[in-house]
Enzyme design. Structure first.
Site, PDB file in Angstrom:
ATOM      1  CB  CYS A   1      -0.950   0.001   1.192  1.00 47.35           C
ATOM      2  SG  CYS A   1      -0.132   0.171   2.799  1.00 47.35           S
ATOM      3  N   PRO A   2       0.335   2.433  -0.223  1.00 50.56           N
ATOM      4  CG  PRO A   2      -1.014   4.084  -1.186  1.00 50.56           C
ATOM      5  CD  PRO A   2      -1.074   2.721  -0.560  1.00 50.56           C
TER       6      PRO A   2
END
Length: 707
Positions: free
Chosen positions: A200-201
């Site tokens: 994920c980011p």
């Protein structure tokens, strides 16, 4: 003494913290500040809301996990609220009554991040969340969370997120911590084997929750799975043997997959990380189905040998290849966009649109924009071009051609900076991107071309990684990736490029260009076409293929607006040679279908379009199944095509597109002759070799020997 992840001051039970998720996040940030963990509650909330804007953090089961990496905390911190009433955080099944605000220092301490990953994995377990709902006191919540994550060790002074592959951070992880690479094996030996990447980011929560959910779903389905979490706590790459033995790969990611080429050729299921959490059973079902479906989407590229890798550790050769391939892969979109836009501009306005005016006032495209508009385009006849050339088309078409040429030139302008920037990124992760791009721009300033870009990118990456690995005080860690590393790296690497290497590299590029011009004439040009053809077909999207493509496209960037340049011949030879393998195998499956299995015949149908579009990877399924009888003949066919292309003076102004960019081809007849001849040679060779060894046992033995 270390600071715990959570204490009773960070817990709120059955509180109303606001009317919506933004208000809840700001209230939790105030809780963190009141507990003495942050000096800027507003800044912390803004960072968490910025992460929230990329994708909602609500999860099934009434859970919300707003989280961020931020400069507004110095130690990893968890604030918890049991909300009454619940608030909507974007989960499909309704609002959340359990909210966790997870804040990790921007500098990223590996040990604390590992604690956060343990918590993220626990949140998908129903018994843990139900215990939080039953808790009567703040101390009981602290005890539950501490029981999951353990006691925080003393923080390290070394940032965790600097190494690009995360190997260094993972090596420092305690053996008892939640592993970055995990495996679930509950199925029989005949069950499909899966591998997965989650990312994920921010790499704090969703990365690890997705991994946990996929492992649990695989267990329920009786399927073996190994998951690599590419998160902030570092990642231990899946071993080459594990990847080679997998039947399909799952990408549950919201960011780019590091070292994606490791999975080349594998059937693929891809989605955002949220789907892996919300619908992990569906993803496992889709991956199992893809494993047995010859028409399933596959990871692009060609599988690399595992000889350079051992249990996730990179050799120097493998790391070098990964670094360069990362730069090339991120550069290609700039090349494709710029090249096709310039080719379209020539279609509308003729190649004359790229010429300069005879009065020395500059390029005609720039003057068109200076002297008119789309509603009132200037008369093409008013421009006197060099060599007595004239603009061949109407005012409107000429204006549109000038616009496309300007856009294409702008895209091409990023070619070397992107190459350098993402080479640096592959070495030093995000802190390397900015100085890498600057070194690419400096390569343009010093006229050192793509060689300067490659060397500048490597310099920037190595220096950024070294600076990022220095021990720093806690107050400085948050500034390291956003200020200190980019500033010092740009200063040091830039000084070396400008003062030491710029002039020698420029002279070397001049010598290379002069040599290229001489090679493109006569027999030497034909030999160059043979070599490029062999490279394009040998590994079908792998390092040799990409090296030839890089050679062609960087030359095209410098010569696409020229009227007669050897680089245009090289671009044509490379693209034609890359089209031959899938087209030849598609033809072979039609001429002698009995020599191929049913899945191969299905792949042959798709290979027609893939080959026509210049997607060499369409030949991978055939080469993987029978390398000894496929790779040599397609190399021969591509070599023939490359030689004919150079010998017939076929030129190409577009870097991609296959037969769909014939408008950008000089000598279309020669283009088609070279393509057809090479395809026939390769198809005949494949058919001949397969006909000589039709025995199934012998075929199987040959395949084993090749592997």
């Amino acid at each position: 003494m270390s600071t715990p992840l959570i204490d009773r001051a960070l817990v709120r039970l059955d509180d109303d913290l606001g009317d919506d998720k933004s208000a809840v996040i700001r209230s939790l940030a105030e809780v963190v500040a009141a507990a003495g963990r942050s000096g800027n509650a507003s800044g912390l909330a803004d960072d968490a809301l910025a992460r929230e804007s990329t994708s909602p953090t609500g999860l099934p089961g009434g859970i919300a996990i707003p989280h961020c990496r931020t400069a507004h905390v110095e130690v990893a911190t968890l604030a918890f609220a049991r909300l009454n009433p619940p608030r909507d955080f974007g989960a499909k099944d309704g609002p959340a009554d359990l909210a966790f605000l997870i804040a990790a220092p921007a500098g990223g301490d590996a040990t604390h991040l590992q604690l956060l990953t343990k918590l993220a994995r626990a949140l998908v377990k129903k018994d843990f969340t139900e215990a939080l709902r039953r808790a009567q006191t703040e101390d009981e919540v602290v005890e539950l969370v501490t029981g999951v994550v353990g006691t925080a060790p003393e923080p390290s002074a070394t940032p965790a997120a600097t190494p690009s592959a995360g190997a260094a951070a993972a090596a420092a992880a305690p053996a008892s911590s939640a592993a970055d690479t995990t495996s679930t094996s509950t199925g029989s030996s005949s069950a499909p084997r899966l591998v997965a990447i989650t990312a994920c980011p921010t790499g704090i929560a969703h990365t690890y929750m997705a991994a946990e959910a996929l492992e649990a779903a695989a267990g329920r389905a009786g399927v073996e799975i190994s998951v690599e979490t590419q998160g902030s706590a570092g990642s231990t790459p899946l071993s080459q043997a594990t990847i080679a033995g997998a039947d399909a790969v799952i990408f549950a990611t919201d960011v780019g997959v590091k070292d994606r080429a490791r999975f080349a050729g594998k059937p693929m299921v891809a989605s955002g990380v949220k789907r892996a959490i919300d619908d992990s059973d569906g993803m496992i079902r889709d991956a199992v189905a893809a494993a047995s479906n010859p028409s399933a989407p596959r990871v692009e590229g060609t599988a690399s040998a595992g000889a350079d890798a051992h249990e996730g550790k990179e050799s120097i050769g493998l790391k070098t290849r990964r670094v360069l391939m990362t730069g090339v892969s991120y550069m290609i979109p700039f090349v494709a966009a710029g090249g096709l836009l310039i080719a379209l501009s020539f279609l509308l306005g003729g190649y004359q649109i790229a010429l300069a005016t005879a009065d020395g006032a500059g390029g005609v495209a720039g003057q068109i924009f200076a002297n008119g508009s789309i509603l009132n385009p200037p008369d093409p006849g008013q421009f006197e071009l060099i060599n007595d050339q004239t603009l061949p088309n109407s005012a409107l078409l000429t204006y549109l051609a000038a616009a496309l040429l300007t856009l294409g030139g702008a895209a091409f302008g990023f070619l070397v900076p992107a190459l350098a920037g993402y080479i640096a990124y592959a070495i030093a992760d995000r802190p390397g991107i900015a100085p890498g791009f600057v070194m690419g721009a400096i390569a343009g300033t010093t006229q050192s071309g793509f060689l300067g870009g490659i060397i500048g990118g490597v310099l920037a990456g190595v220096i950024a990684a070294k600076i990022g690995g220095l021990k720093t005080p806690a107050w400085l860690r948050g500034l390291m990736p956003v200020l200190v590393i980019p500033l010092l790296t740009t200063l040091i690497a830039g000084f070396i490029m400008l003062v030491v290497l710029g002039k020698p590299l420029a002279e070397l590029m001049t010598a290379l260009n002069d040599g290229l011009t001489s090679l493109s004439d006569g027999g030497a040009g034909i030999l160059l076409g043979v070599i490029l053809g062999l490279m394009m077909a040998f590994d079908m999207g792998g390092p040799l293929n990409k090296t030839a493509y890089l050679f062609a496209t960087t030359g095209l960037a410098a010569a696409a607006t020229a009227t007669d340049a050897p680089q245009l011949l090289i671009m044509a030879a490379v693209m034609l040679a890359g089209m031959v393998p899938p087209l030849a195998l598609a033809l072979a499956t039609v001429v002698r279908p009995g020599l191929f299995t049913a899945p191969e015949r299905e792949n042959g149908k798709a290979a027609w379009l893939l080959g026509a579009s210049f997607i060499t990877e369409g030949a991978i399924p055939f080469a993987a199944a029978d390398p000894l009888r496929v790779i040599p003949p397609i190399m021969a066919g591509s070599a023939v095509t490359g030689a004919l292309s150079m010998g017939l003076d076929v030129g190409l102004r577009a870097p991609h597109g296959g037969i769909f960019v014939l408008f950008a081809v000089d000598n279309v007849l020669g283009f088609l002759i070279a393509l057809v001849a090479g395809t026939l040679v390769a198809a005949a060779g494949v058919i001949a070799l397969k006909s000589l060894t039709e025995d199934k046992a012998e075929i199987e033995q040959l395949s084993k020997v090749a592997v």
